[in-house]
Design a protein around this motif. Structure first.
Motif, short mmCIF file in Angstrom:
data_model
loop_
_atom_site.label_atom_id
_atom_site.label_comp_id
_atom_site.label_asym_id
_atom_site.label_seq_id
_atom_site.Cartn_x
_atom_site.Cartn_y
_atom_site.Cartn_z
N ALA A 9 36.36 24.32 39.97
CA ALA A 9 37.11 25.27 39.33
C ALA A 9 35.97 26.79 39.24
O ALA A 9 35.36 26.93 40.00
CB ALA A 9 37.97 25.93 38.75
N GLU A 12 34.45 26.29 42.48
CA GLU A 12 35.11 27.27 44.24
C GLU A 12 34.47 28.58 44.13
O GLU A 12 34.71 29.45 44.88
CB GLU A 12 36.29 26.77 43.99
N GLN A 13 34.72 28.98 42.18
CA GLN A 13 34.53 30.83 42.04
C GLN A 13 33.32 31.15 43.33
O GLN A 13 33.18 31.99 43.50
CB GLN A 13 35.07 31.09 40.58
N GLU A 34 37.34 34.99 53.84
CA GLU A 34 37.44 33.24 53.48
C GLU A 34 36.69 33.55 51.73
O GLU A 34 37.14 32.40 50.94
CB GLU A 34 37.07 32.57 54.49
N ALA A 37 39.39 34.39 49.34
CA ALA A 37 40.55 33.36 49.32
C ALA A 37 39.68 31.94 48.07
O ALA A 37 40.85 31.59 47.37
CB ALA A 37 40.53 32.44 50.50
N ALA A 38 38.53 31.72 48.54
CA ALA A 38 38.05 30.41 47.42
C ALA A 38 38.27 30.74 45.43
O ALA A 38 38.72 29.97 45.16
CB ALA A 38 36.88 30.20 48.17
N GLN A 39 37.83 31.69 46.04
CA GLN A 39 37.31 32.58 44.91
C GLN A 39 39.09 32.83 43.85
O GLN A 39 39.12 32.27 42.28
CB GLN A 39 37.25 34.30 44.52
N SER A 40 39.91 32.69 44.81
CA SER A 40 41.71 32.58 43.82
C SER A 40 41.41 31.32 43.73
O SER A 40 42.30 30.96 43.23
CB SER A 40 42.44 33.30 44.82
N LYS A 41 41.40 30.72 44.87
CA LYS A 41 41.44 28.65 44.26
C LYS A 41 40.87 28.10 43.20
O LYS A 41 42.18 27.60 42.74
CB LYS A 41 41.17 27.62 45.64
N GLY A 42 39.53 28.81 43.44
CA GLY A 42 39.11 28.39 41.54
C GLY A 42 39.74 28.93 40.78
O GLY A 42 40.26 27.97 39.93
N ALA A 44 43.35 29.81 40.14
CA ALA A 44 44.25 28.93 39.62
C ALA A 44 43.36 27.78 39.35
O ALA A 44 44.83 27.04 38.60
CB ALA A 44 44.69 29.11 40.95
N ARG A 45 42.79 27.17 39.97
CA ARG A 45 42.44 25.95 39.34
C ARG A 45 42.29 25.94 38.01
O ARG A 45 42.85 24.96 37.27
CB ARG A 45 41.19 25.19 40.02
#
Length: 57
Positions: A9, A12-13, A34, A37-42, A44-45
């Motif tokens: 996580a 990804e952030q 992009e 989006a990668a920050q948001s994914k990190g 969330a994880r």
């Protein structure tokens, strides 16, 4: 397992922040998006892992 996911996580952030910064510097909107989006994914994880930790302790 949890430590691996937490580090993933964070990675990804960091990757997302870097990509967003490069996108802004170059003026590339797609790369900036992009990166966000990668920050948001990190994020969330990381939230998922924090939730798991709350139930473990």
């Amino acid at each position: 397992m949890a430590g691996k996911e937490k580090s993933r996580a964070k990675m990804e952030q960091a990757k997302g922040k870097a990509k967003e910064a490069v996108g802004r510097a170059v003026g590339n909107e797609r790369m900036t998006a992009e990166g966000r989006a990668a920050q948001s994914k990190g994020d969330a994880r990381q939230a998922k892992e924090k939730g798991k930790d709350a139930f473990r302790h």
